[in-house]
Structure formats: C-alpha cells, structure tokens
Motif scaffolding. Structure first.
Motif, PDB file in Angstrom:
ATOM      1  N   GLY A 210       0.771  -1.242   0.000  1.00 31.46           N
ATOM      2  CA  GLY A 210       0.000   0.000   0.000  1.00 31.46           C
ATOM      3  C   GLY A 210       0.797   1.282   0.000  1.00 31.46           C
ATOM      4  O   GLY A 210       0.314   2.315  -0.467  1.00 31.46           O
ATOM      5  N   GLU A 211       1.996   1.240   0.567  1.00 30.80           N
ATOM      6  CA  GLU A 211       2.830   2.449   0.569  1.00 30.80           C
ATOM      7  C   GLU A 211       4.267   1.990   0.437  1.00 30.80           C
ATOM      8  O   GLU A 211       4.766   1.262   1.295  1.00 30.80           O
ATOM      9  CB  GLU A 211       2.685   3.211   1.894  1.00 30.80           C
ATOM     10  CG  GLU A 211       1.347   3.835   2.127  1.00 30.80           C
ATOM     11  CD  GLU A 211       1.322   4.677   3.409  1.00 30.80           C
ATOM     12  OE1 GLU A 211       2.361   5.271   3.773  1.00 30.80           O
ATOM     13  OE2 GLU A 211       0.266   4.715   4.048  1.00 30.80           O
ATOM     14  N   TYR A 212       4.901   2.409  -0.616  1.00 32.61           N
ATOM     15  CA  TYR A 212       6.333   2.136  -0.708  1.00 32.61           C
ATOM     16  C   TYR A 212       7.017   3.189  -1.548  1.00 32.61           C
ATOM     17  O   TYR A 212       6.400   3.804  -2.417  1.00 32.61           O
ATOM     18  CB  TYR A 212       6.620   0.728  -1.252  1.00 32.61           C
ATOM     19  CG  TYR A 212       6.208   0.509  -2.691  1.00 32.61           C
ATOM     20  CD1 TYR A 212       4.972  -0.024  -2.991  1.00 32.61           C
ATOM     21  CD2 TYR A 212       7.067   0.830  -3.735  1.00 32.61           C
ATOM     22  CE1 TYR A 212       4.587  -0.231  -4.308  1.00 32.61           C
ATOM     23  CE2 TYR A 212       6.691   0.623  -5.048  1.00 32.61           C
ATOM     24  CZ  TYR A 212       5.447   0.100  -5.330  1.00 32.61           C
ATOM     25  OH  TYR A 212       5.065  -0.094  -6.635  1.00 32.61           O
ATOM     26  N   ALA A 213       8.287   3.392  -1.263  1.00 31.99           N
ATOM     27  CA  ALA A 213       9.122   4.310  -2.032  1.00 31.99           C
ATOM     28  C   ALA A 213      10.548   4.143  -1.541  1.00 31.99           C
ATOM     29  O   ALA A 213      10.787   4.073  -0.335  1.00 31.99           O
ATOM     30  CB  ALA A 213       8.682   5.756  -1.821  1.00 31.99           C
ATOM     31  N   ALA A 214      11.484   4.044  -2.469  1.00 33.71           N
ATOM     32  CA  ALA A 214      12.893   3.978  -2.081  1.00 33.71           C
ATOM     33  C   ALA A 214      13.335   5.357  -1.603  1.00 33.71           C
ATOM     34  O   ALA A 214      13.013   6.369  -2.223  1.00 33.71           O
ATOM     35  CB  ALA A 214      13.733   3.529  -3.264  1.00 33.71           C
ATOM     36  N   GLN A 215      14.046   5.369  -0.486  1.00 33.51           N
ATOM     37  CA  GLN A 215      14.477   6.630   0.138  1.00 33.51           C
ATOM     38  C   GLN A 215      15.976   6.815  -0.140  1.00 33.51           C
ATOM     39  O   GLN A 215      16.790   6.013   0.316  1.00 33.51           O
ATOM     40  CB  GLN A 215      14.232   6.577   1.651  1.00 33.51           C
ATOM     41  CG  GLN A 215      12.856   6.049   2.043  1.00 33.51           C
ATOM     42  CD  GLN A 215      11.729   7.049   1.800  1.00 33.51           C
ATOM     43  OE1 GLN A 215      11.725   8.140   2.359  1.00 33.51           O
ATOM     44  NE2 GLN A 215      10.783   6.677   0.952  1.00 33.51           N
ATOM     45  N   SER A 216      16.337   7.872  -0.832  1.00 33.93           N
ATOM     46  CA  SER A 216      17.737   8.014  -1.243  1.00 33.93           C
ATOM     47  C   SER A 216      18.648   8.353  -0.072  1.00 33.93           C
ATOM     48  O   SER A 216      19.845   8.056  -0.111  1.00 33.93           O
ATOM     49  CB  SER A 216      17.870   9.063  -2.342  1.00 33.93           C
ATOM     50  OG  SER A 216      17.564  10.344  -1.846  1.00 33.93           O
ATOM     51  N   VAL A 217      18.108   8.977   0.975  1.00 37.65           N
ATOM     52  CA  VAL A 217      18.945   9.330   2.135  1.00 37.65           C
ATOM     53  C   VAL A 217      18.464   8.570   3.378  1.00 37.65           C
ATOM     54  O   VAL A 217      19.172   7.721   3.912  1.00 37.65           O
ATOM     55  CB  VAL A 217      18.927  10.851   2.401  1.00 37.65           C
ATOM     56  CG1 VAL A 217      19.779  11.194   3.615  1.00 37.65           C
ATOM     57  CG2 VAL A 217      19.432  11.613   1.175  1.00 37.65           C
ATOM     58  N   ALA A 218      17.280   8.872   3.817  1.00 40.04           N
ATOM     59  CA  ALA A 218      16.711   8.219   4.998  1.00 40.04           C
ATOM     60  C   ALA A 218      15.233   8.560   5.035  1.00 40.04           C
ATOM     61  O   ALA A 218      14.821   9.596   4.495  1.00 40.04           O
ATOM     62  CB  ALA A 218      17.378   8.747   6.265  1.00 40.04           C
ATOM     63  N   ILE A 219      14.456   7.709   5.680  1.00 42.28           N
ATOM     64  CA  ILE A 219      13.017   7.977   5.706  1.00 42.28           C
ATOM     65  C   ILE A 219      12.744   9.327   6.370  1.00 42.28           C
ATOM     66  O   ILE A 219      13.351   9.675   7.379  1.00 42.28           O
ATOM     67  CB  ILE A 219      12.229   6.825   6.372  1.00 42.28           C
ATOM     68  CG1 ILE A 219      10.729   7.062   6.198  1.00 42.28           C
ATOM     69  CG2 ILE A 219      12.626   6.611   7.795  1.00 42.28           C
ATOM     70  CD1 ILE A 219       9.898   5.822   6.419  1.00 42.28           C
ATOM     71  N   ALA A 220      11.878  10.088   5.735  1.00 44.37           N
ATOM     72  CA  ALA A 220      11.474  11.429   6.190  1.00 44.37           C
ATOM     73  C   ALA A 220      12.583  12.470   6.131  1.00 44.37           C
ATOM     74  O   ALA A 220      12.410  13.577   6.628  1.00 44.37           O
ATOM     75  CB  ALA A 220      10.855  11.384   7.574  1.00 44.37           C
ATOM     76  N   SER A 221      13.711  12.116   5.506  1.00 42.94           N
ATOM     77  CA  SER A 221      14.746  13.141   5.346  1.00 42.94           C
ATOM     78  C   SER A 221      14.293  14.129   4.270  1.00 42.94           C
ATOM     79  O   SER A 221      13.836  13.733   3.200  1.00 42.94           O
ATOM     80  CB  SER A 221      16.071  12.506   4.915  1.00 42.94           C
ATOM     81  OG  SER A 221      16.921  13.514   4.401  1.00 42.94           O
ATOM     82  N   PRO A 222      14.470  15.429   4.546  1.00 45.58           N
ATOM     83  CA  PRO A 222      14.092  16.414   3.514  1.00 45.58           C
ATOM     84  C   PRO A 222      15.052  16.392   2.332  1.00 45.58           C
ATOM     85  O   PRO A 222      14.808  17.051   1.331  1.00 45.58           O
ATOM     86  CB  PRO A 222      14.165  17.742   4.270  1.00 45.58           C
ATOM     87  CG  PRO A 222      15.085  17.500   5.414  1.00 45.58           C
ATOM     88  CD  PRO A 222      14.959  16.052   5.783  1.00 45.58           C
ATOM     89  N   ASP A 223      16.137  15.612   2.458  1.00 42.99           N
ATOM     90  CA  ASP A 223      17.111  15.561   1.361  1.00 42.99           C
ATOM     91  C   ASP A 223      16.868  14.405   0.397  1.00 42.99           C
ATOM     92  O   ASP A 223      17.609  14.250  -0.580  1.00 42.99           O
ATOM     93  CB  ASP A 223      18.535  15.450   1.941  1.00 42.99           C
ATOM     94  CG  ASP A 223      18.853  16.658   2.800  1.00 42.99           C
ATOM     95  OD1 ASP A 223      18.431  17.768   2.418  1.00 42.99           O
ATOM     96  OD2 ASP A 223      19.483  16.493   3.860  1.00 42.99           O
TER      97      ASP A 223
END
Ligand code: AHR
Length: 676
Positions: free
Chosen positions: A480-493
């Motif tokens: 239901g919810e997925y996305a690869a995080q390039s830095v870290a989860i919830a990082s604004p970067d």
C-alpha cells in the motif's frame, strides 16, 4: 509521521550511497536494445498457463492530503482560507493599507465574526470601508496563485450589506510586482446573504499572483466563501480539480484509488481524525480541519496547511469513477496515529466509528431511498459508486488494533458480506509488530493485508523475492505504501532519483511475479507542491502552474499501462530472475490485446545481452521496446527538465524463436510482442 518515536526508531536510518550492482556511472549512454558482442544471459519464457491472473487492481494510486496535494494542489481553489475558518482566521489575508499594529485603520478594516449555530461554517469577515482612501483586502493563495494568460477564472463570494452603501466590489488579479493582470467586479445587493459571481480573464501568465479586493462606496459589508477557481478544470467541472494533475493520474491507468491517506486518516489525536461525514454535502458546511502534516516536521513547518474538504469523499468517489479505478477508502479504526498520541477510543465507545464504516458503504452503494444513499444522490450521483473495498485503520499495530479490527470486520461482514476488508500490518515491513499483526490477521482470515515499506534502494533490489514464500492460501497483499528513500526515511534531502526508481522497478518484478498473492500496490506519497511540501520523495511534483512525473512515476506508469492479464514464467536455468547478474524479469500475457509483455531490469553499471527463448509460444517477430534509463543514478526530473528521464519507444524484431536484447546499463525495459 512524527516526532518522538519516529525520529529515533524509524527515520534515523541513514542509507549508504553507492551500492553493488547499481554503481553510479556516467559511462553508459546506450539506450539501444540491439544485441552486441559480449556475454549473454539466456532466459526462457514458459508459455504454460499458470492459472494466475493479474488483478485489475494490481497497480493503483495512493492519495493523501500531504504536501499540499489537496488544498493548494488537486483541489483547484486558489483562495486560501476562503471562509476565514483557520485557527488564526485572518491567515492568508492581507490588508496592505490597514495597519492595526500601528492603529492605522483610517481607510477601513476587516474583523472576523463568529456565527451562532452549528453548521461547519463558523466564521465570516466583516469589512468596514470608511472612505475612498483605498482600503484593500488581499488573498495570497497557496504560495501565490498560478494564473495563465487568456485563461478564465471564476469569482464567487457571499455578501450581505450591513450599513452604508458599498456599491461595487472589485476583484483584481495582480502579478508579483503588484501590477493588475485581470479584473472584474460585482454589485452587492441586499442585507441577507447572497452569492455573487463573476469572471476574470488573465492577461499574463504568473506563478505568484494574488487576489486583490477593492470597494466602491463606504459602509459595512459581510463577506464569506470568497473563492476563485480556474474555469478549465478536470472534465470542466465547476469548482473542480486541477486538470494537469488529474491527467497525470489518469495517464497511470490506475486500478484503484486509495484515499484519503495515510496518517491523515488517523489524526494526531482522535478529535482530529478524518471524519468522512464532515466532508460531504454543501461545500460551505464542510467543517475545516487543521492538516496533521502542518507542523509535523520541524524541518518543513507549514502552519497554513488546513483541510477545506473541498476534495471530500464524494469527490474522491467521483475521481475514482473518472479514472476507472476501484475506490478504496480507509477509515479510522479508533486509534490516533501511534507515532503521535496513539490515543485509543475505549472499546465500549467504538460503535460510532464502526457506524461510520457502515454508513460509508451505504453512502457509496446504497439505494437513493436510504439515508446516506440520498445524500449521495442529492450531491448529483444517484447511481451507486460500486465500492468493493474498505480499509480499517491505516498504519496501526499491536493488540489494540486487532481488538478493534475484529469489531469492524464482524459488523461489516454481517451487513455487507461481499465487502472486501483491507487490514493493516503497521508501518514496518518486518519486526515484532509486523509478525504479531500478521499472525493475528491470519487467524482472523483477513482478506487483504496492507504492507508499507520506506526503505533504501538496496532493500528494494534485495527484496524482489519478498513474496515468493508467502502463503498462497493466506491473506492477499496490498503493497500500500512504498518508495525507495535516497537518504533516509522522512529526510528532507531525499530525491526522486534514478537509483530509487530503478530499484523500485526491480522490486516490482517481484510484485508481478507473485500476482497470486499481491493483488494491489501503490507508491507513496503521490504528490508534492514545490514550496508547500513536507515529505519527499513523491511521485508527482507540481507548482502553481505546472507539474511533472518523476522517474518513479514513469516506472509506475510503465507497469500500470502494461499490466497484462495472465502471469507466465520467465527463467534462467529454471529459476526466476531475481537479481542474478543484476538482472530481474517478469512476464505476462495480455489476453485482451493478445500480447506477450516481458519486463526486464538491469541494475548493473554495464549493458548486458539477454537472449530469450520464446520457442514454447506462437509469437510474432515484430514488437516494441519501451526503455527507461539515465546515465547517472543521481539523475532526476525537474521543473526545468521534466522529461529528463522518460521512456523511449523503439521497434523490435526477434530472430526466430529468440528475442535478443542488449539491456542498457541501469535500465528498465518492457518488450511487447504480439501473439499469433
Ligand atoms: O506517505 C506518508 C506517510 O507515511 C503516510 O501518511 C503514512 O501512512 C506513512 O507513515
């Protein structure tokens, strides 16, 4: 999500940069699929009927009002705080010639008045114009207002004259220099509330316009629901949705639309949970609610983020219908966000929550002579919406969830045995909470379990086999919810870069290959405003004028527009291709279009030959490839280069019973061949 637990447990996972099998490189510019010299990986398609269907819901969209996705985004209203209901009721409104702090209100001033009564519309503005010295009221929009040259914008305002004689109200769009770029006026009449409308044609394109309101005459006048919409909305609906954004969704051909979230369903407290009944019926009676994402993150505070519910449950159902997507509403199960307060409604007080679920089914599907069916019908949709799925809770975990889920499931199934219930397994794709939730849900014969994963790109490449061992007779999966995080989860970067998109493409081969258990999937979050966002990465980025799909969007679109109907097998040495040689593959047949569709992902930094044995089937030699690739893993799309990474189509010819391709380094390719 949230401050305390989240910051320590979840969102502090820092993701390593370069990774094996997906090294950052700028050497490959080969998007040509022509076979070339070098070693070759031999694959074989098994045409035997597996009996496994690709569900029409396999690839869908997850909508949440985060990042200005609804107000300031999809919902095309351009006036922020149009009915003066924000906690600070003048937020969004400016009085450039009237300065209360310096006691300079010589030309006039505006006061917010609280209404008596119980409708959702509590406040209105009282404007006193004292003289002809130019009192002005201005609305700043959602980080400005996007206005396009020659386009028409519809003004609507409720007004009631109190005293004196204000003869005209002028509405002017001004550009960022304060120059007028379009105007109109209305002549208010009467001391009772009346709605007045007019239209402005813009003479210039401007991303950060404002709405300026001026008055002719002096006196006191009450104003409310001051609204400005583009005339050109999705399907030309009056006061409807932003056309370019819905088009991006329609282009995804989504199998379902999940709404309204996400954590927004739960609320930081129970009082601030999403209550669908407050989002239907006449627009001005929909009681606004602070958006839970407004000050969630210290790094992206958005204190002016509220939910007007102009995009409410009726509109969500209508949007699902427009998109040809199954509506999938998710409701609060009586637990506030467990990353925030985790407030629990006592079991003996759960009934109203359960009743909300039952009433929602009646609202969506009930006959027009049922109480909630009538509400739908009065809103202009006598036909049912044919809702088949309902979600109980978003990202809940632990015994408190299971206890509440049981009550919901029992009540829903007793009244609506065919309704398919989606349950949750919490925010993490593994661990004690996840295991506990799954164990209990299995015992309860749950039908579909929602799993969430916000993980590093490497995790996605490593987890193409995640569902291979899932029990085929157990609950079905909603990724239901997925996305690869390039830095870290919830990082604004975090960036929507090519490495993330490519890794998701590799992972999704595993979703498709396991279509027997995976019935729904969706990337999250869906949309983000260039300036009003709180969370990144997101599938679609927009500003007040334009929008674009990220590389991740193109990956989703390549899957969702080539879903096929029947799962077949593609193997290397008799085994599924799940990362050997940094290659991933899946194959489906489309029985409606009589096509074979092979999805191939090469995460290596080298181009690779593959030779696919098609001798078991009756395949035409001519076909097409659709390839998505980019030289560098850090590449992104942007407002300046929206199509930097976008699919390229090419003709393809197979040789005899062999399809031979050279897969570009770090590429995702779909090969479609017609079947005889
Ligand atoms: O997609 C953003 C948030 O991530 C969702 O609201 C929530 O369900 C998850 O934690």
């Amino acid at each position: 999500m949230v401050k305390s637990v989240l910051k320590f447990v979840l969102w502090t996972i820092v993701i390593a940069g370069s990774v094996s099998g997906c090294k950052d490189t700028s050497t490959n510019e080969n998007t040509d699929t022509e076979y070339s010299a070098g070693s070759t990986t031999d694959l074989k398609v098994d045409f035997k009927d597996t009996g496994i269907k690709i569900q029409p819901t396999m690839y869908g969209v997850f909508f949440e009002d985060i990042n200005f996705a609804a107000d300031g985004g999809l919902y095309a209203e351009m006036v922020k705080n149009r009915s003066f209901e924000f906690t600070l009721p003048k937020m969004g409104w400016l009085e450039p010639n009237s300065d209360r702090h310096n006691l300079n209100t010589n030309s006039g001033f505006m006061t917010v008045i609280k209404r008596k009564g119980t409708t959702g519309n509590h406040n209105y503005a009282r404007v006193e114009v004292k003289n002809d010295q130019g009192y002005v009221l201005e609305n700043e929009g959602f980080r400005g207002m996007g206005v396009k040259q020659d386009a028409k914008y519809n003004i609507s305002v409720k007004a009631a004259k109190q005293s004196g004689n204000i003869q005209e109200i002028h509405f002017q769009l001004v550009d960022s220099n304060g120059e007028a770029i379009g105007e109109t006026m209305i002549e208010p009449k009467g001391t009772e509330w009346n709605t007045f409308t007019s239209q402005i044609t813009a003479s210039k394109t401007e991303k950060k316009a404002k709405l300026k309101i001026m008055f002719k005459g002096t006196g006191v006048i009450d104003l409310d629901m001051i609204s400005l919409f583009p005339e050109d909305t999705w399907k030309g609906r009056k006061n409807g949705l932003r056309k370019d954004l819905v088009q991006l969704l329609a282009d995804l051909n989504p199998g379902f639309l999940r709404f309204p979230g996400g954590c927004i369903v739960e609320g930081r407290t129970l009082a601030r949970r999403y209550q669908w009944k407050k989002t239907v019926g006449p627009m001005e009676d929909r009681e606004i609610l602070v958006n839970r994402w407004n000050t969630e993150f210290d790094h992206r505070p958005t204190p002016d983020y509220y939910q007007s519910f102009g995009l409410g449950f009726f509109e969500y159902f209508q949007l699902s219908e427009d998109l040809g997507a199954e509506p999938l509403p998710i409701l609060s199960c009586g637990i506030a966000c467990q990353f925030n307060t985790g407030e629990l409604v006592p079991m003996e007080e759960l009934d109203p929550y359960v009743q909300d679920a039952l009433d929602l089914i009646e609202f969506a599907n009930g006959a027009v002579d049922t109480p909630w069916g009538r509400v739908r019908s009065d809103m202009g949709h006598p036909e049912p919406f044919n809702m088949k799925y309902i979600g109980v809770g978003n990202e809940q975990w632990g015994p408190a969830y299971i206890e509440r889920y049981k009550v919901f499931a029992k009540a829903i199934k007793s009244k609506y045995p065919d309704m398919i219930i989606v349950s949750g397994s919490g925010p993490f794709p593994e661990g004690d909470y996840f295991d506990y939730g799954w164990e209990e849900l299995k015992k309860l014969d749950a039908e579909i379990v929602d799993e969430h994963y916000y993980k590093p790109p490497q995790w996605f490449r490593d987890n193409a086999t995640r569902y291979d061992e899932y029990d085929r007779s157990g609950p079905k999966i909603f990724a239901g919810e997925y996305a690869a995080q390039s830095v870290a989860i919830a990082s604004p970067d975090n960036k929507n870069n090519w490495e993330c998109a490519l890794s998701e493409a590799a992972f999704m081969t595993g979703l498709e290959r396991n279509a027997e258990v995976v019935h729904l999937s969706s990337y999250a979050p869906l949309m983000a405003h260039e300036e009003g966002w709180q969370w990144t990465p997101d599938l679609i980025w927009f500003n007040n004028l334009t929008s674009y799909g990220t590389p991740n969007y193109h990956v989703q679109k390549m899957y969702s527009t080539n879903p096929g109907t029947d799962l077949l097998k593609i193997t290397k040495d008799g085994k599924a291709l799940t990362g050997q040689e940094n290659l991933y593959a899946t194959v489906v047949k489309d029985s409606n279009k009589n096509k074979l569709i092979i999805k191939l992902v090469n995460t290596s930094d080298k181009a690779q030959n593959v030779s696919i044995d098609l001798s078991g089937g009756d395949v035409k030699s001519k076909g097409k490839t659709l390839t998505l690739t980019s030289p560098e893993l850090s590449d992104v799309n942007s407002f300046e280069k929206p199509d930097n990474i976008s699919p390229v189509e090419a003709e393809f010819n197979s040789e005899g019973h062999q399809a031979q391709l050279n897969l570009a380094a770090q590429s995702f390719t779909i090969l479609s061949l017609e079947l005889n």
